[in-house]
Design a protein around this motif. Structure first.
Motif: not given
Length: 127
Positions: A57-66
């Motif tokens: 799993t690769i997640a991208i948060t609302k702030e743009g953090t990977v």
């Protein structure tokens, strides 16, 4: 002194304790199943069945953090983070619906350049 017979067993406290334990287990399992990284997933009508192999799993948060699994990884270091992963491993991207499209495209291109064969985008089903 007169001894009284034991006529019944009061199970109400036992039921109360069991309900509290059930609530704790369900709350904890929900948190574990959905992951600890807060991502507001986009909605889609079609839902894809999960693969038999456990996806990365690769997640991208609302702030743009990977995030790769549970570790924060800057986009330029993605190739290093995925170097040891088999190219047959399915990758699931969990991107917040409010991120810039360019960030998603950059991540998608970086994963494709590493020659991973299966790439999917996680969404929530529309009600």
């Amino acid at each position: 002194m007169d001894e009284r017979e034991f006529d019944y067993l009061n199970v109400i406290p036992l039921v109360d304790v069991m309900l509290v334990l059930l609530t704790i287990v369900l709350t904890t399992s929900t948190f574990i199943a959905t992951g600890g990284i807060k991502v507001d997933l986009p909605k889609a009508e079609a839902v894809q069945d999960a693969s038999l192999q456990q996806p990365l799993t690769i997640a991208i948060t609302k702030e743009g953090t990977v995030w790769v699994e549970n570790s924060e990884t800057p986009l330029p270091e993605l190739a290093t983070a995925l170097a040891e992963v088999s190219r047959d491993t399915p990758i699931t991207i969990r991107a917040d619906r409010d991120i810039a499209l360019q960030l998603f495209v950059d991540l998608y291109e970086a994963v494709k350049q590493l020659e991973f064969t299966t790439l999917s985008l996680q969404t929530e089903q529309q009600p």
